[in-house]
Design a protein around this motif. Structure first.
Motif, PDB file in Angstrom:
ATOM      1  N   LEU A 124      -1.803  -4.838 -15.940  1.00  0.00           N
ATOM      2  CA  LEU A 124      -2.766  -4.330 -14.965  1.00  0.00           C
ATOM      3  C   LEU A 124      -2.063  -3.865 -13.701  1.00  0.00           C
ATOM      4  O   LEU A 124      -2.353  -2.782 -13.172  1.00  0.00           O
ATOM      5  N   SER A 125      -1.118  -4.658 -13.222  1.00  0.00           N
ATOM      6  CA  SER A 125      -0.372  -4.310 -12.016  1.00  0.00           C
ATOM      7  C   SER A 125       0.432  -3.039 -12.215  1.00  0.00           C
ATOM      8  O   SER A 125       0.446  -2.146 -11.354  1.00  0.00           O
ATOM      9  N   SER A 126       1.088  -2.913 -13.360  1.00  0.00           N
ATOM     10  CA  SER A 126       1.930  -1.756 -13.636  1.00  0.00           C
ATOM     11  C   SER A 126       1.102  -0.484 -13.766  1.00  0.00           C
ATOM     12  O   SER A 126       1.511   0.591 -13.293  1.00  0.00           O
ATOM     13  N   LYS A 127      -0.058  -0.568 -14.378  1.00  0.00           N
ATOM     14  CA  LYS A 127      -0.886   0.616 -14.610  1.00  0.00           C
ATOM     15  C   LYS A 127      -1.324   1.265 -13.312  1.00  0.00           C
ATOM     16  O   LYS A 127      -1.365   2.495 -13.205  1.00  0.00           O
ATOM     17  N   PHE A 128      -1.642   0.420 -12.299  1.00  0.00           N
ATOM     18  CA  PHE A 128      -2.174   0.973 -11.056  1.00  0.00           C
ATOM     19  C   PHE A 128      -1.223   0.818  -9.868  1.00  0.00           C
ATOM     20  O   PHE A 128      -1.564   1.188  -8.745  1.00  0.00           O
ATOM     21  N   GLY A 129      -0.043   0.259 -10.109  1.00  0.00           N
ATOM     22  CA  GLY A 129       0.938   0.129  -9.046  1.00  0.00           C
ATOM     23  C   GLY A 129       0.490  -0.746  -7.901  1.00  0.00           C
ATOM     24  O   GLY A 129       0.770  -0.455  -6.730  1.00  0.00           O
ATOM     25  N   PRO A 179       4.093  -5.028  -7.693  1.00  0.00           N
ATOM     26  CA  PRO A 179       5.214  -4.104  -7.863  1.00  0.00           C
ATOM     27  C   PRO A 179       6.482  -4.696  -7.270  1.00  0.00           C
ATOM     28  O   PRO A 179       6.432  -5.483  -6.320  1.00  0.00           O
ATOM     29  N   PRO A 180       7.644  -4.349  -7.795  1.00  0.00           N
ATOM     30  CA  PRO A 180       8.913  -4.871  -7.269  1.00  0.00           C
ATOM     31  C   PRO A 180       9.040  -4.599  -5.775  1.00  0.00           C
ATOM     32  O   PRO A 180       8.797  -3.479  -5.310  1.00  0.00           O
ATOM     33  N   GLY A 181       9.392  -5.650  -5.033  1.00  0.00           N
ATOM     34  CA  GLY A 181       9.617  -5.504  -3.600  1.00  0.00           C
ATOM     35  C   GLY A 181       8.366  -5.486  -2.756  1.00  0.00           C
ATOM     36  O   GLY A 181       8.452  -5.395  -1.522  1.00  0.00           O
ATOM     37  N   ALA A 182       7.191  -5.589  -3.372  1.00  0.00           N
ATOM     38  CA  ALA A 182       5.947  -5.544  -2.603  1.00  0.00           C
ATOM     39  C   ALA A 182       5.740  -6.845  -1.843  1.00  0.00           C
ATOM     40  O   ALA A 182       5.945  -7.930  -2.385  1.00  0.00           O
ATOM     41  N   ASP A 183       5.355  -6.738  -0.582  1.00  0.00           N
ATOM     42  CA  ASP A 183       5.018  -7.909   0.233  1.00  0.00           C
ATOM     43  C   ASP A 183       3.504  -8.034   0.251  1.00  0.00           C
ATOM     44  O   ASP A 183       2.810  -7.301   0.946  1.00  0.00           O
TER      45      ASP A 183
END
Length: 294
Positions: free
Chosen positions: A95-100, A121-125
């Motif tokens: 789900l996270s990958s599909k919508f970033g 997403p990688p690096g997301a705060d």
């Protein structure tokens, strides 16, 4: 909770909670003792014992302490005990990958809304952490009771976290709409977004001054809920989209949520909401659960 509290145990909890709130920092015994309100000898005994067990790590150079690796395995065991295994995390990742954006799984644990899993997403705060909790009382927690009449009634009977006005007609419309669609869409003002940051970690009983402040941000159950009115290209500021997870008794036990944080059209809202529902349904199936009829 019933029973007698244990002051020595509470002092250990205070040390761990403080360090958990400062995961990127290290503290010497003197500063740590001051920050948690303990004497230095008491604090020293606690951190030495925790370090020997791997729950803290001591830097031999500057003699400071931080959280240790034993807490990692302990956290994984806690997640597994709440049935948050790799399959559920995989669903959140898709789900996270599909919508970033970030996807989360939360539940009510000991009368507090607790974040059980978070994928982004990688690096997301994302501003929150797994294990963070909030008071479960109106107006916070609507998404956990929408699909159960008894749970909704019990939640509404709780002492509100902030002073509320009541719009029964809109609340009933929100409940009916969410049960029909299978999801909840929240539209928050900038002030409303601050509510959850302010609520993190506080007790259900707030000082009067804070209750008044929060009451200025959110004052009615359901007023932040987006209710679709027509198919058009109007864009709506959306904060979070959520859907329920059920157990084998058809009781809601968790919530899958997706952070949005931007303006969407009705069609974009519906696309994301359907994806959140599919994720929640997959987690329900993994738990051996069943969605209620209707």
């Amino acid at each position: 909770m019933g029973g007698r509290a244990s002051p020595p145990t509470q002092r250990v909890v205070d040390v761990l909670d403080f360090l958990a709130r400062h995961p990127h920092d290290r503290f010497g015994v003197s500063e740590l003792a001051r920050r948690v309100g303990q004497s230095k000898p008491t604090c020293l005994g606690i951190v030495i014992t925790l370090a020997e067990s791997g729950y803290l790590v001591r830097d031999p150079a500057d003699k400071t302490y931080r959280l240790g690796p034993s807490l990692i395995s302990l956290g994984h065991v806690a997640q597994e005990s709440m049935r948050i295994g790799p399959p559920a995390r995989d669903q959140l990742r898709r789900l996270s990958s599909k919508f970033g954006t970030t996807a989360a799984l939360a539940a009510v644990v000991d009368d507090r809304i607790t974040l059980l899993e978070l994928v982004g997403p990688p690096g997301a705060d994302v501003g929150v952490q797994v294990g963070q909790s909030y008071p479960f009382a109106p107006p916070v927690g609507l998404m956990f009771v929408l699909w159960d009449d008894d749970a909704l009634r019990d939640w509404l009977a709780r002492e509100p976290t902030v002073p509320l006005r009541t719009d029964t007609e809109r609340r009933d419309r929100v409940v009916a709409d969410c049960r029909r669609t299978g999801y909840l869409v929240e539209r928050l003002t900038p002030g409303g977004r601050r509510l959850y940051a302010l609520m993190a970690g506080v007790s259900a009983t707030l000082p009067d001054e804070l209750r008044v402040l929060l009451g200025e941000l959110v004052s009615d159950i359901g007023e932040r809920v987006y209710l679709r009115s027509a198919d058009d290209e109007t864009r709506h500021d959306i904060s979070v989209i959520s859907a329920p997870v059920f157990d084998h008794y058809r009781r809601q036990v968790m919530v899958v949520s997706m952070q949005v944080g931007k303006a969407l059209t009705d069609n974009e809202i519906r696309e994301r909401a359907q994806a959140v529902v599919m994720t929640a349904d997959a987690v329900t199936e993994q738990l051996g659960g069943t969605k209620p009829d209707g």
